[in-house]
Scaffold this motif. Structure first.
Motif, PDB file in Angstrom:
ATOM      1  N   LEU A 164     -29.984  27.238  47.463  1.00 15.61           N
ATOM      2  CA  LEU A 164     -28.997  26.226  46.999  1.00 15.61           C
ATOM      3  C   LEU A 164     -28.218  26.695  45.815  1.00 15.61           C
ATOM      4  CD1 LEU A 164     -31.429  23.154  46.766  1.00 15.61           C
ATOM      5  CD2 LEU A 164     -29.581  23.171  48.504  1.00 15.61           C
ATOM      6  N   GLY A 165     -28.577  27.971  45.480  1.00 18.33           N
ATOM      7  CA  GLY A 165     -27.456  28.636  44.361  1.00 18.33           C
ATOM      8  C   GLY A 165     -27.923  28.127  42.906  1.00 18.33           C
ATOM      9  N   TYR A 166     -29.262  27.817  42.811  1.00 13.21           N
ATOM     10  CA  TYR A 166     -29.580  27.388  41.468  1.00 13.21           C
ATOM     11  C   TYR A 166     -29.608  28.725  40.475  1.00 13.21           C
ATOM     12  CZ  TYR A 166     -32.575  25.744  37.618  1.00 13.21           C
ATOM     13  OH  TYR A 166     -33.005  25.231  36.482  1.00 13.21           O
ATOM     14  N   TYR A 167     -29.687  29.789  41.117  1.00 14.17           N
ATOM     15  CA  TYR A 167     -30.006  31.021  40.376  1.00 14.17           C
ATOM     16  C   TYR A 167     -28.561  31.860  40.386  1.00 14.17           C
ATOM     17  CZ  TYR A 167     -34.743  30.366  39.869  1.00 14.17           C
ATOM     18  OH  TYR A 167     -36.012  29.707  39.402  1.00 14.17           O
ATOM     19  N   ASP A 168     -27.559  31.359  40.947  1.00 12.93           N
ATOM     20  CA  ASP A 168     -26.284  31.898  40.949  1.00 12.93           C
ATOM     21  C   ASP A 168     -25.695  31.885  39.532  1.00 12.93           C
ATOM     22  OD1 ASP A 168     -26.424  32.171  43.689  1.00 12.93           O
ATOM     23  OD2 ASP A 168     -25.136  31.278  44.348  1.00 12.93           O
ATOM     24  N   ARG A 171     -24.208  28.414  38.410  1.00  6.67           N
ATOM     25  CA  ARG A 171     -25.003  27.971  39.215  1.00  6.67           C
ATOM     26  C   ARG A 171     -24.015  26.894  40.163  1.00  6.67           C
ATOM     27  NH1 ARG A 171     -30.091  26.195  35.178  1.00  6.67           N
ATOM     28  NH2 ARG A 171     -31.275  28.062  35.505  1.00  6.67           N
ATOM     29  N   GLU A 172     -24.488  27.034  41.328  1.00 11.80           N
ATOM     30  CA  GLU A 172     -24.011  26.172  42.458  1.00 11.80           C
ATOM     31  C   GLU A 172     -24.823  24.951  42.739  1.00 11.80           C
ATOM     32  OE1 GLU A 172     -21.150  26.909  43.930  1.00 11.80           O
ATOM     33  OE2 GLU A 172     -21.249  28.784  42.963  1.00 11.80           O
ATOM     34  N   SER A 173     -25.820  24.700  42.002  1.00 12.89           N
ATOM     35  CA  SER A 173     -26.587  23.424  42.100  1.00 12.89           C
ATOM     36  C   SER A 173     -27.476  23.112  40.741  1.00 12.89           C
ATOM     37  CB  SER A 173     -27.547  23.339  43.058  1.00 12.89           C
ATOM     38  OG  SER A 173     -28.556  24.464  43.017  1.00 12.89           O
ATOM     39  N   THR A 174     -27.894  21.896  40.630  1.00 13.34           N
ATOM     40  CA  THR A 174     -28.533  21.474  39.367  1.00 13.34           C
ATOM     41  C   THR A 174     -30.104  21.620  39.887  1.00 13.34           C
ATOM     42  OG1 THR A 174     -28.529  19.240  39.781  1.00 13.34           O
ATOM     43  CG2 THR A 174     -26.703  20.456  38.544  1.00 13.34           C
ATOM     44  N   LEU A 175     -30.912  21.367  38.593  1.00 17.85           N
ATOM     45  CA  LEU A 175     -32.269  21.116  38.725  1.00 17.85           C
ATOM     46  C   LEU A 175     -32.419  20.023  39.722  1.00 17.85           C
ATOM     47  CD1 LEU A 175     -35.014  22.507  38.231  1.00 17.85           C
ATOM     48  CD2 LEU A 175     -35.014  20.938  36.215  1.00 17.85           C
ATOM     49  N   ARG A 195     -43.013  28.110  35.939  1.00 16.12           N
ATOM     50  CA  ARG A 195     -44.426  29.111  36.480  1.00 16.12           C
ATOM     51  C   ARG A 195     -44.094  30.164  37.340  1.00 16.12           C
ATOM     52  NH1 ARG A 195     -49.100  26.658  35.050  1.00 16.12           N
ATOM     53  NH2 ARG A 195     -49.186  24.390  34.604  1.00 16.12           N
ATOM     54  N   VAL A 196     -43.141  29.990  38.301  1.00 16.08           N
ATOM     55  CA  VAL A 196     -42.798  30.969  39.179  1.00 16.08           C
ATOM     56  C   VAL A 196     -41.719  32.030  38.471  1.00 16.08           C
ATOM     57  CG1 VAL A 196     -40.965  31.377  40.873  1.00 16.08           C
ATOM     58  CG2 VAL A 196     -42.693  29.429  40.952  1.00 16.08           C
ATOM     59  N   GLU A 197     -40.893  31.532  37.470  1.00 18.83           N
ATOM     60  CA  GLU A 197     -40.138  32.565  36.787  1.00 18.83           C
ATOM     61  C   GLU A 197     -41.170  33.454  35.943  1.00 18.83           C
ATOM     62  OE1 GLU A 197     -37.654  30.048  34.985  1.00 18.83           O
ATOM     63  OE2 GLU A 197     -36.492  29.403  36.729  1.00 18.83           O
ATOM     64  N   ARG A 198     -41.954  32.864  35.357  1.00 22.17           N
ATOM     65  CA  ARG A 198     -43.047  33.543  34.411  1.00 22.17           C
ATOM     66  C   ARG A 198     -43.734  34.610  35.298  1.00 22.17           C
ATOM     67  NH1 ARG A 198     -47.601  30.146  31.581  1.00 22.17           N
ATOM     68  NH2 ARG A 198     -48.136  29.843  33.804  1.00 22.17           N
ATOM     69  N   THR A 199     -44.171  34.150  36.385  1.00 23.12           N
ATOM     70  CA  THR A 199     -44.902  35.190  37.465  1.00 23.12           C
ATOM     71  C   THR A 199     -44.259  36.286  37.798  1.00 23.12           C
ATOM     72  OG1 THR A 199     -46.343  33.344  38.072  1.00 23.12           O
ATOM     73  CG2 THR A 199     -46.141  35.313  39.334  1.00 23.12           C
TER      74      THR A 199
END
Length: 222
Positions: A164-168, A171-175, A195-199
């Protein structure tokens, strides 16, 4: 499973040791390599200020049976070659532990990465020593399968956020949009992605060199 990175100081004689020392500013990346009965075959990318001179030195080296330029651009050449003395390949073959590609060599030092049981890694060290190759173990760490780092739910959410482009940037999308797409609350989405980003970041940082970015390089690196 353990993953080891070895810095192997190649002896004079093999082409890669001689030529890389003659051109210390050049980089030699072995893309693929296969040991034969009495020779080795490899595809190597050479990057140098004077790539023509480096190629000439390779063609003139007695340990190289053939050198064929497969691709060429400014400062970079991809070469197919056959060599008489593939010491690293021989050590890998004898230890039963393949060297991971690509393999980088600069100024006579090869950065070798292998993954296997502790016994296999130790056997690789013994085989290198038998061949007269000095080395130091730069790092040993437990290699983790990326698929096991995240739960199925975390992986599904991360892939959706990426799609969805959240990490573009931007950003192309919101949370809120990501949460709605996967059918969960915004707060749950936020907590799970954190949690995902921390890992993922921790796993990435484990692979980084420990030397500070602003530290002076060691003498062996120059």
């Amino acid at each position: 499973m353990p993953q080891a990175r070895l810095l192997v100081d190649l002896p004079d004689g093999p082409w890669i040791a001689d030529v890389s020392r003659e051109f210390p500013d050049a980089g030699f990346r072995v893309l693929t390599a296969v040991p034969g009965e009495s020779a080795g075959f490899a595809l190597v990318r050479v990057s140098a200020r004077d790539v023509d001179a480096a190629l000439s030195a390779m063609e003139a080296h007695d340990a190289l049976r053939s050198v064929s330029v497969m691709a060429r651009e400014d400062g970079v050449a991809t070469v197919r070659l056959e060599t008489d003395a593939p010491l690293l390949l021989l050590a890998a073959k004898r230890s039963g532990l393949p060297i991971e590609m690509p393999l980088d060599i600069e100024n006579g030092v090869a950065e070798v990465e292998v993954t296997g049981e502790h016994e296999r890694v130790a056997e690789m060290g013994r085989r290198l020593s038998e061949l007269g190759l000095e080395f130091e173990v730069e790092r040993v760490r437990q290699r983790v399968d990326p698929a096991r780092l995240l739960t199925d739910r975390q992986r599904e959410l991360l892939l959706a956020a990426v799609d969805l482009g959240y990490y573009d940037v931007p950003r192309e999308s919101t949370l809120t949009e990501v949460a709605k797409h996967v059918g969960i609350a915004k707060s749950t989405c936020s907590e799970t992605l954190q949690r995902v980003e921390r890992t993922v970041v921790r796993e990435f940082v484990d692979d980084l060199p420990s030397r500070p970015l602003d530290a002076e390089p060691a003498a062996a690196d120059t």
